[in-house]
Design a protein around this motif. Structure first.
Motif, PDB file in Angstrom:
ATOM      1  N   PHE A  52       0.883  -1.173   0.089  1.00 13.99           N
ATOM      2  CA  PHE A  52      -0.167   0.023  -0.055  1.00 13.99           C
ATOM      3  C   PHE A  52       0.867   1.308   0.054  1.00 13.99           C
ATOM      4  CE2 PHE A  52      -1.881   3.375   2.161  1.00 13.99           C
ATOM      5  CZ  PHE A  52      -3.149   3.881   1.400  1.00 13.99           C
ATOM      6  N   ALA A  53       1.724   1.121   0.743  1.00 12.81           N
ATOM      7  CA  ALA A  53       2.764   2.419   0.886  1.00 12.81           C
ATOM      8  C   ALA A  53       3.344   2.719  -0.374  1.00 12.81           C
ATOM      9  CB  ALA A  53       3.831   2.319   1.980  1.00 12.81           C
ATOM     10  N   LEU A  54       3.813   1.904  -1.203  1.00  9.78           N
ATOM     11  CA  LEU A  54       4.444   1.889  -2.486  1.00  9.78           C
ATOM     12  C   LEU A  54       3.551   2.382  -3.521  1.00  9.78           C
ATOM     13  CD1 LEU A  54       7.277  -0.842  -2.526  1.00  9.78           C
ATOM     14  CD2 LEU A  54       7.636   1.555  -2.316  1.00  9.78           C
ATOM     15  N   VAL A  55       2.426   1.463  -3.593  1.00  9.28           N
ATOM     16  CA  VAL A  55       1.325   1.578  -4.518  1.00  9.28           C
ATOM     17  C   VAL A  55       0.680   3.358  -4.404  1.00  9.28           C
ATOM     18  CG1 VAL A  55      -0.837   1.207  -5.284  1.00  9.28           C
ATOM     19  CG2 VAL A  55       0.688  -0.691  -5.070  1.00  9.28           C
ATOM     20  N   ASP A  56       0.443   3.658  -3.181  1.00 14.10           N
ATOM     21  CA  ASP A  56      -0.255   4.862  -2.733  1.00 14.10           C
ATOM     22  C   ASP A  56       0.696   6.113  -3.234  1.00 14.10           C
ATOM     23  OD1 ASP A  56      -2.670   6.025  -1.601  1.00 14.10           O
ATOM     24  OD2 ASP A  56      -1.551   6.956  -0.359  1.00 14.10           O
ATOM     25  N   LEU A  57       2.165   6.132  -2.723  1.00 21.35           N
ATOM     26  CA  LEU A  57       3.035   7.075  -2.820  1.00 21.35           C
ATOM     27  C   LEU A  57       3.662   7.194  -4.384  1.00 21.35           C
ATOM     28  CD1 LEU A  57       4.811   6.729   0.178  1.00 21.35           C
ATOM     29  CD2 LEU A  57       2.985   8.646  -0.129  1.00 21.35           C
ATOM     30  N   VAL A  58       3.759   5.975  -4.987  1.00 25.70           N
ATOM     31  CA  VAL A  58       4.250   6.220  -6.290  1.00 25.70           C
ATOM     32  C   VAL A  58       3.506   6.045  -7.495  1.00 25.70           C
ATOM     33  CG1 VAL A  58       6.239   5.242  -7.852  1.00 25.70           C
ATOM     34  CG2 VAL A  58       6.384   5.480  -5.295  1.00 25.70           C
ATOM     35  N   VAL A  59       2.776   4.798  -7.554  1.00 25.57           N
ATOM     36  CA  VAL A  59       2.032   4.292  -8.452  1.00 25.57           C
ATOM     37  C   VAL A  59       0.734   4.997  -8.838  1.00 25.57           C
ATOM     38  CG1 VAL A  59       0.959   2.304  -9.761  1.00 25.57           C
ATOM     39  CG2 VAL A  59       3.046   2.066  -8.193  1.00 25.57           C
ATOM     40  N   PHE A  60       0.035   5.272  -7.915  1.00 23.33           N
ATOM     41  CA  PHE A  60      -1.481   5.851  -8.047  1.00 23.33           C
ATOM     42  C   PHE A  60      -1.425   7.182  -7.315  1.00 23.33           C
ATOM     43  CE2 PHE A  60      -2.427   1.361  -8.459  1.00 23.33           C
ATOM     44  CZ  PHE A  60      -3.279   1.454  -9.707  1.00 23.33           C
ATOM     45  N   ARG A  61      -0.216   7.856  -7.173  1.00 22.99           N
ATOM     46  CA  ARG A  61      -0.072   9.331  -6.593  1.00 22.99           C
ATOM     47  C   ARG A  61      -1.307  10.348  -7.268  1.00 22.99           C
ATOM     48  NH1 ARG A  61       3.854  11.382  -3.356  1.00 22.99           N
ATOM     49  NH2 ARG A  61       3.738  13.855  -3.506  1.00 22.99           N
ATOM     50  N   ALA A  62      -1.232  10.258  -8.511  1.00 26.60           N
ATOM     51  CA  ALA A  62      -2.030  11.358  -9.250  1.00 26.60           C
ATOM     52  C   ALA A  62      -3.314  10.924  -9.371  1.00 26.60           C
ATOM     53  CB  ALA A  62      -1.470  11.301 -10.748  1.00 26.60           C
ATOM     54  N   ARG A  63      -3.935   9.809  -8.791  1.00 28.70           N
ATOM     55  CA  ARG A  63      -5.180   9.438  -8.796  1.00 28.70           C
ATOM     56  C   ARG A  63      -5.899   9.183  -7.580  1.00 28.70           C
ATOM     57  NH1 ARG A  63      -6.109   4.577 -13.331  1.00 28.70           N
ATOM     58  NH2 ARG A  63      -7.905   5.156 -12.836  1.00 28.70           N
ATOM     59  N   ARG A  64      -5.368   9.843  -6.571  1.00 27.26           N
ATOM     60  CA  ARG A  64      -5.789   9.769  -5.230  1.00 27.26           C
ATOM     61  C   ARG A  64      -6.894  10.652  -4.881  1.00 27.26           C
ATOM     62  NH1 ARG A  64      -0.388   9.710  -1.628  1.00 27.26           N
ATOM     63  NH2 ARG A  64      -0.027  11.930  -2.692  1.00 27.26           N
ATOM     64  N   THR A  65      -8.147  10.128  -4.975  1.00 29.02           N
ATOM     65  CA  THR A  65      -9.211  11.111  -4.793  1.00 29.02           C
ATOM     66  C   THR A  65      -9.958  11.173  -3.633  1.00 29.02           C
ATOM     67  OG1 THR A  65     -10.557   9.364  -5.849  1.00 29.02           O
ATOM     68  CG2 THR A  65      -9.628  11.329  -7.462  1.00 29.02           C
ATOM     69  N   ARG A  66      -9.630   9.801  -2.909  1.00 29.46           N
ATOM     70  CA  ARG A  66     -10.075   9.514  -1.599  1.00 29.46           C
ATOM     71  C   ARG A  66      -9.426  10.025  -0.262  1.00 29.46           C
ATOM     72  NH1 ARG A  66     -12.310   4.816  -4.264  1.00 29.46           N
ATOM     73  NH2 ARG A  66     -14.514   4.745  -4.687  1.00 29.46           N
ATOM     74  N   PRO A  67      -9.734  10.285   0.627  1.00 27.02           N
ATOM     75  CA  PRO A  67      -8.668  10.529   1.779  1.00 27.02           C
ATOM     76  C   PRO A  67      -7.924   9.204   2.095  1.00 27.02           C
ATOM     77  CG  PRO A  67     -10.945  10.965   2.643  1.00 27.02           C
ATOM     78  CD  PRO A  67     -10.988  10.432   0.992  1.00 27.02           C
ATOM     79  N   TRP A  68      -6.697   9.065   2.711  1.00 26.60           N
ATOM     80  CA  TRP A  68      -5.733   7.973   2.512  1.00 26.60           C
ATOM     81  C   TRP A  68      -6.542   6.600   3.469  1.00 26.60           C
ATOM     82  CZ3 TRP A  68      -3.685   5.461   6.600  1.00 26.60           C
ATOM     83  CH2 TRP A  68      -3.473   5.937   8.016  1.00 26.60           C
ATOM     84  N   PRO A  69      -7.125   7.252   4.594  1.00 28.83           N
ATOM     85  CA  PRO A  69      -7.822   6.179   5.312  1.00 28.83           C
ATOM     86  C   PRO A  69      -8.775   5.207   4.492  1.00 28.83           C
ATOM     87  CG  PRO A  69      -7.930   8.040   6.523  1.00 28.83           C
ATOM     88  CD  PRO A  69      -7.359   8.203   5.161  1.00 28.83           C
ATOM     89  N   ALA A  70      -9.535   5.815   3.630  1.00 31.30           N
ATOM     90  CA  ALA A  70     -10.655   5.399   2.825  1.00 31.30           C
ATOM     91  C   ALA A  70      -9.766   4.307   1.851  1.00 31.30           C
ATOM     92  CB  ALA A  70     -11.300   5.992   2.150  1.00 31.30           C
ATOM     93  N   ARG A  71      -8.733   4.857   1.221  1.00 34.93           N
ATOM     94  CA  ARG A  71      -7.781   4.065   0.385  1.00 34.93           C
ATOM     95  C   ARG A  71      -7.225   2.793   0.849  1.00 34.93           C
ATOM     96  NH1 ARG A  71      -5.999   9.355  -0.580  1.00 34.93           N
ATOM     97  NH2 ARG A  71      -3.811   8.558   0.150  1.00 34.93           N
TER      98      ARG A  71
END
Length: 140
Positions: A52-71
């Motif tokens: 999750f840390a890698l995917v959220d920070l690197v791969v899908f960084r530009a597509r984070r539309t929800r708050p991180w707890p929801a993701r």
């Protein structure tokens, strides 16, 4: 980022998560003598957080539309559902076919990869909505 690049990044993040997964499983099974199925659960939870840390920070960084707890919650839910499918397969590979626990665990991770990417790409990090066209109010 194109879908292919997201897939490659997701694969790289997942591949990097295999190391902590296998290391935790090896520690639990070979050194602490934990049964391989509960060990696989613990190892998977560690890898889920890593991935999750890698995917959220690197791969899908530009597509984070929800708050991180929801993701994070959705990511954990998906990966634990995946675990519920992988565990019976893992048990079958080890018990019925005599596969090594680590090799069987790796095989189940590879089998689940494409499905997890598709769900992650479409539902957890869905594409942000296109910006609405703003009327200028000008008359012709």
């Amino acid at each position: 980022m194109t879908r292919f690049l997201r897939l490659a990044g997701f694969g790289a993040a997942g591949a990097s998560g295999v190391l902590p997964n296998l290391a935790v499983m090896w520690l639990l099974v070979d050194h602490l003598h934990v049964h391989y199925l509960p060990a696989a659960v613990v190892a998977t939870e560690v890898a889920i957080c890593w991935n999750f840390a890698l995917v959220d920070l690197v791969v899908f960084r530009a597509r984070r539309t929800r708050p991180w707890p929801a993701r994070f919650a959705r990511f954990v839910l998906l990966n634990n559902a995946d675990l519920a499918v992988r565990l019976p397969l893992l048990a079958a590979l080890v018990s019925w076919w005599g596969a090594n626990e680590l090799v069987a665990n790796l095989a189940t991770l590879v089998v689940a990869f494409v499905l997890r990417f598709g769900i992650t790409d479409r539902f957890i990090y869905r594409r942000p909505p296109a910006p609405a066209l703003v009327e200028s109010g000008a008359t012709v």
